[in-house]
Design an enzyme around this catalytic site. Sequence first.
Site, PDB file in Angstrom:
ATOM      1  N   ARG A 118      12.184  -2.559  10.871  1.00 36.94           N
ATOM      2  CA  ARG A 118      11.124  -2.058  11.750  1.00 36.94           C
ATOM      3  C   ARG A 118      10.871  -3.077  12.857  1.00 36.94           C
ATOM      4  O   ARG A 118      10.867  -4.269  12.607  1.00 36.94           O
ATOM      5  CB  ARG A 118       9.822  -1.845  10.945  1.00 36.94           C
ATOM      6  CG  ARG A 118       9.734  -0.474  10.326  1.00 36.94           C
ATOM      7  CD  ARG A 118       8.582  -0.298   9.356  1.00 36.94           C
ATOM      8  NE  ARG A 118       7.272  -0.737   9.804  1.00 36.94           N
ATOM      9  CZ  ARG A 118       6.145  -0.534   9.120  1.00 36.94           C
ATOM     10  NH1 ARG A 118       6.180   0.133   7.966  1.00 36.94           N
ATOM     11  NH2 ARG A 118       4.993  -0.982   9.565  1.00 36.94           N
ATOM     12  N   ARG A 148       0.208  -8.953  13.554  1.00 36.48           N
ATOM     13  CA  ARG A 148      -0.430  -7.996  12.639  1.00 36.48           C
ATOM     14  C   ARG A 148      -1.366  -8.724  11.674  1.00 36.48           C
ATOM     15  O   ARG A 148      -2.423  -8.214  11.330  1.00 36.48           O
ATOM     16  CB  ARG A 148       0.637  -7.215  11.868  1.00 36.48           C
ATOM     17  CG  ARG A 148       1.336  -6.176  12.740  1.00 36.48           C
ATOM     18  CD  ARG A 148       2.661  -5.771  12.163  1.00 36.48           C
ATOM     19  NE  ARG A 148       2.541  -4.971  10.968  1.00 36.48           N
ATOM     20  CZ  ARG A 148       3.536  -4.784  10.109  1.00 36.48           C
ATOM     21  NH1 ARG A 148       4.705  -5.348  10.326  1.00 36.48           N
ATOM     22  NH2 ARG A 148       3.361  -4.039   9.051  1.00 36.48           N
ATOM     23  N   LYS A 176       0.828  -1.211   0.000  1.00 34.26           N
ATOM     24  CA  LYS A 176       0.000   0.000   0.000  1.00 34.26           C
ATOM     25  C   LYS A 176       0.863   1.263   0.000  1.00 34.26           C
ATOM     26  O   LYS A 176       0.622   2.189  -0.762  1.00 34.26           O
ATOM     27  CB  LYS A 176      -0.904   0.040   1.243  1.00 34.26           C
ATOM     28  CG  LYS A 176      -1.790  -1.175   1.406  1.00 34.26           C
ATOM     29  CD  LYS A 176      -2.639  -1.085   2.666  1.00 34.26           C
ATOM     30  CE  LYS A 176      -1.860  -1.033   3.963  1.00 34.26           C
ATOM     31  NZ  LYS A 176      -1.128  -2.278   4.287  1.00 34.26           N
ATOM     32  N   ARG A 202      11.841  -6.611   4.541  1.00 29.94           N
ATOM     33  CA  ARG A 202      11.799  -5.149   4.394  1.00 29.94           C
ATOM     34  C   ARG A 202      12.835  -4.503   5.311  1.00 29.94           C
ATOM     35  O   ARG A 202      13.047  -4.944   6.432  1.00 29.94           O
ATOM     36  CB  ARG A 202      10.414  -4.608   4.756  1.00 29.94           C
ATOM     37  CG  ARG A 202      10.398  -3.068   4.800  1.00 29.94           C
ATOM     38  CD  ARG A 202       9.033  -2.478   4.852  1.00 29.94           C
ATOM     39  NE  ARG A 202       8.270  -2.907   6.003  1.00 29.94           N
ATOM     40  CZ  ARG A 202       6.976  -2.656   6.155  1.00 29.94           C
ATOM     41  NH1 ARG A 202       6.313  -1.974   5.241  1.00 29.94           N
ATOM     42  NH2 ARG A 202       6.342  -3.083   7.222  1.00 29.94           N
ATOM     43  N   ARG A 241      -8.918   1.156   9.322  1.00 23.11           N
ATOM     44  CA  ARG A 241      -8.696  -0.285   9.453  1.00 23.11           C
ATOM     45  C   ARG A 241      -9.489  -0.922  10.586  1.00 23.11           C
ATOM     46  O   ARG A 241      -9.135  -2.018  11.032  1.00 23.11           O
ATOM     47  CB  ARG A 241      -7.231  -0.647   9.492  1.00 23.11           C
ATOM     48  CG  ARG A 241      -6.402  -0.018  10.515  1.00 23.11           C
ATOM     49  CD  ARG A 241      -5.008  -0.632  10.431  1.00 23.11           C
ATOM     50  NE  ARG A 241      -4.033   0.275   9.900  1.00 23.11           N
ATOM     51  CZ  ARG A 241      -2.846  -0.092   9.462  1.00 23.11           C
ATOM     52  NH1 ARG A 241      -2.494  -1.332   9.464  1.00 23.11           N
ATOM     53  NH2 ARG A 241      -1.996   0.795   9.021  1.00 23.11           N
TER      54      ARG A 241
HETATM   55  P1  AP5 Z   1       4.996  -1.640   1.718  1.00 23.56           P
HETATM   56  O1  AP5 Z   1       4.706  -0.759   0.547  1.00 23.56           O
HETATM   57  O2  AP5 Z   1       5.746  -1.062   2.852  1.00 23.56           O
HETATM   58  O3  AP5 Z   1       3.646  -2.332   2.208  1.00 23.56           O
HETATM   59  P2  AP5 Z   1       2.496  -1.753   3.121  1.00 23.56           P
HETATM   60  O4  AP5 Z   1       1.239  -2.417   2.678  1.00 23.56           O
HETATM   61  O5  AP5 Z   1       2.516  -0.256   3.152  1.00 23.56           O
HETATM   62  O6  AP5 Z   1       2.959  -2.381   4.495  1.00 23.56           O
HETATM   63  P3  AP5 Z   1       3.012  -1.801   5.968  1.00 23.56           P
HETATM   64  O7  AP5 Z   1       3.612  -2.883   6.804  1.00 23.56           O
HETATM   65  O8  AP5 Z   1       3.685  -0.464   6.036  1.00 23.56           O
HETATM   66  O9  AP5 Z   1       1.501  -1.651   6.268  1.00 23.56           O
HETATM   67  P4  AP5 Z   1       0.846  -1.708   7.615  1.00 23.56           P
HETATM   68  O10 AP5 Z   1      -0.531  -1.351   7.232  1.00 23.56           O
HETATM   69  O11 AP5 Z   1       0.991  -2.910   8.427  1.00 23.56           O
HETATM   70  O12 AP5 Z   1       1.701  -0.654   8.450  1.00 23.56           O
HETATM   71  P5  AP5 Z   1       1.531   0.899   8.674  1.00 23.56           P
HETATM   72  O13 AP5 Z   1       2.838   1.526   8.520  1.00 23.56           O
HETATM   73  O14 AP5 Z   1       0.369   1.440   7.930  1.00 23.56           O
HETATM   74  O15 AP5 Z   1       5.757  -2.940   1.147  1.00 23.56           O
HETATM   75  C1  AP5 Z   1       6.216  -3.935   2.053  1.00 23.56           C
HETATM   76  C2  AP5 Z   1       7.561  -4.492   1.553  1.00 23.56           C
HETATM   77  O16 AP5 Z   1       7.345  -5.161   0.302  1.00 23.56           O
HETATM   78  C3  AP5 Z   1       8.632  -3.418   1.290  1.00 23.56           C
HETATM   79  O17 AP5 Z   1       9.880  -3.943   1.604  1.00 23.56           O
HETATM   80  C4  AP5 Z   1       8.515  -3.151  -0.234  1.00 23.56           C
HETATM   81  O18 AP5 Z   1       9.734  -2.730  -0.780  1.00 23.56           O
HETATM   82  C5  AP5 Z   1       8.114  -4.542  -0.739  1.00 23.56           C
HETATM   83  N1  AP5 Z   1       7.222  -4.469  -1.900  1.00 23.56           N
HETATM   84  C6  AP5 Z   1       6.211  -3.599  -2.123  1.00 23.56           C
HETATM   85  N2  AP5 Z   1       5.621  -3.851  -3.314  1.00 23.56           N
HETATM   86  C7  AP5 Z   1       6.273  -4.915  -3.840  1.00 23.56           C
HETATM   87  C8  AP5 Z   1       6.141  -5.660  -5.050  1.00 23.56           C
HETATM   88  N3  AP5 Z   1       5.206  -5.363  -5.961  1.00 23.56           N
HETATM   89  N4  AP5 Z   1       6.983  -6.696  -5.259  1.00 23.56           N
HETATM   90  C9  AP5 Z   1       7.949  -7.021  -4.330  1.00 23.56           C
HETATM   91  N5  AP5 Z   1       8.128  -6.352  -3.155  1.00 23.56           N
HETATM   92  C10 AP5 Z   1       7.302  -5.312  -2.926  1.00 23.56           C
HETATM   93  O19 AP5 Z   1       1.097   0.888  10.222  1.00 23.56           O
HETATM   94  C11 AP5 Z   1       1.998   0.472  11.219  1.00 23.56           C
HETATM   95  C12 AP5 Z   1       1.276   0.388  12.537  1.00 23.56           C
HETATM   96  O20 AP5 Z   1       0.735   1.685  12.880  1.00 23.56           O
HETATM   97  C13 AP5 Z   1       0.073  -0.557  12.599  1.00 23.56           C
HETATM   98  O21 AP5 Z   1       0.441  -1.901  12.840  1.00 23.56           O
HETATM   99  C14 AP5 Z   1      -0.710   0.055  13.755  1.00 23.56           C
HETATM  100  O22 AP5 Z   1      -0.147  -0.292  14.987  1.00 23.56           O
HETATM  101  C15 AP5 Z   1      -0.513   1.544  13.545  1.00 23.56           C
HETATM  102  N6  AP5 Z   1      -1.582   2.128  12.714  1.00 23.56           N
HETATM  103  C16 AP5 Z   1      -1.443   2.687  11.484  1.00 23.56           C
HETATM  104  N7  AP5 Z   1      -2.638   3.064  11.003  1.00 23.56           N
HETATM  105  C17 AP5 Z   1      -3.551   2.718  11.941  1.00 23.56           C
HETATM  106  C18 AP5 Z   1      -4.974   2.815  12.017  1.00 23.56           C
HETATM  107  N8  AP5 Z   1      -5.694   3.319  11.007  1.00 23.56           N
HETATM  108  N9  AP5 Z   1      -5.582   2.366  13.139  1.00 23.56           N
HETATM  109  C19 AP5 Z   1      -4.894   1.867  14.168  1.00 23.56           C
HETATM  110  N10 AP5 Z   1      -3.546   1.714  14.157  1.00 23.56           N
HETATM  111  C20 AP5 Z   1      -2.883   2.152  13.047  1.00 23.56           C
END
Ligand code: AP5
Length: 215
Positions: free
Chosen positions: A160, A171, A19, A132, A93
């Site tokens: 991370r 997660r 995402k 990652r 979410r």
């Molecule tokens: P990446 O693009 O980083 O994937 P992502 O879906 O953004 O993954 P995240 O882990 O960042 O999402 P998340 O929703 O768990 O965490 P967030 O930061 O929002 O890609 C992942 C990896 O794959 C990278 O290494 C990339 O290079 C690779 N990749 C990407 N595309 C690829 C492809 N096509 N082919 C190969 N490799 C690829 O949230 C973190 C924490 O914050 C949550 O756990 C929670 O505690 C809190 N939080 C955030 N938002 C909320 C909310 N709305 N409510 C409550 N808590 C929240």
Amino acid sequence: MLPASVLRLAFFGPPGAGKGTQARLASARFGLRHISTGRILRVAIKEQTAIGRVAQTYIDKGSLVPDEVVRDLAEDAMRKCDFGGFILDGYPRTERQAKWLMDFLGRNDRPMTAVVHFVLSDDEVIARLSRRRINKETGENFHLDYKPPPLQIRHLIIQRRDDRPEAIRRRLGVYEAETQPVAQYFQVAGLIHEIDALGSFETVHERVCSLLGSL
Ligand code: AP5
């Protein structure tokens, strides 16, 4: 395609589905504001603000941060871009967050345009998250196999804390229990568009562009 300034998008899907990567590419290509609640929280943690200190305990173990905390951050970011031309990445979410978002935008006469649902298997999610790495100064994302970090910044590269095996498992469990059901809510509202998230960065980006072009 609708003008970028009226697009109100959410990128939705499991952790590690890409995402953030795709939100960065699409926001640069179409001139949209990228609003990542995860990234805003990580900056708050780095700066040790009051919100950051609260969020850290939840994030490190792979739990969701309380709705009220994240809602204020999302609201502030949407107001700053005048309710238009944005991609919410990782928000909403929970069903409560989704209902609040629809109500908030409806009250401001700026309804959601679309929710892009990135679909990826658990095995691929684990392969992406466990390999990652990020730049601890800028937050930039890398992947040890698919997008290796340049050697010159090797000393800045870290994993991370929520990408350790135990937190990844948690997660995924939280996603299945609390976030996945939100897709049904948006399905009923006629807003969901599914994207196959398997494929290279460029292939998935082209799928996203073609979807946004059809809105
Ligand atoms: P990446 O693009 O980083 O994937 P992502 O879906 O953004 O993954 P995240 O882990 O960042 O999402 P998340 O929703 O768990 O965490 P967030 O930061 O929002 O890609 C992942 C990896 O794959 C990278 O290494 C990339 O290079 C690779 N990749 C990407 N595309 C690829 C492809 N096509 N082919 C190969 N490799 C690829 O949230 C973190 C924490 O914050 C949550 O756990 C929670 O505690 C809190 N939080 C955030 N938002 C909320 C909310 N709305 N409510 C409550 N808590 C929240």
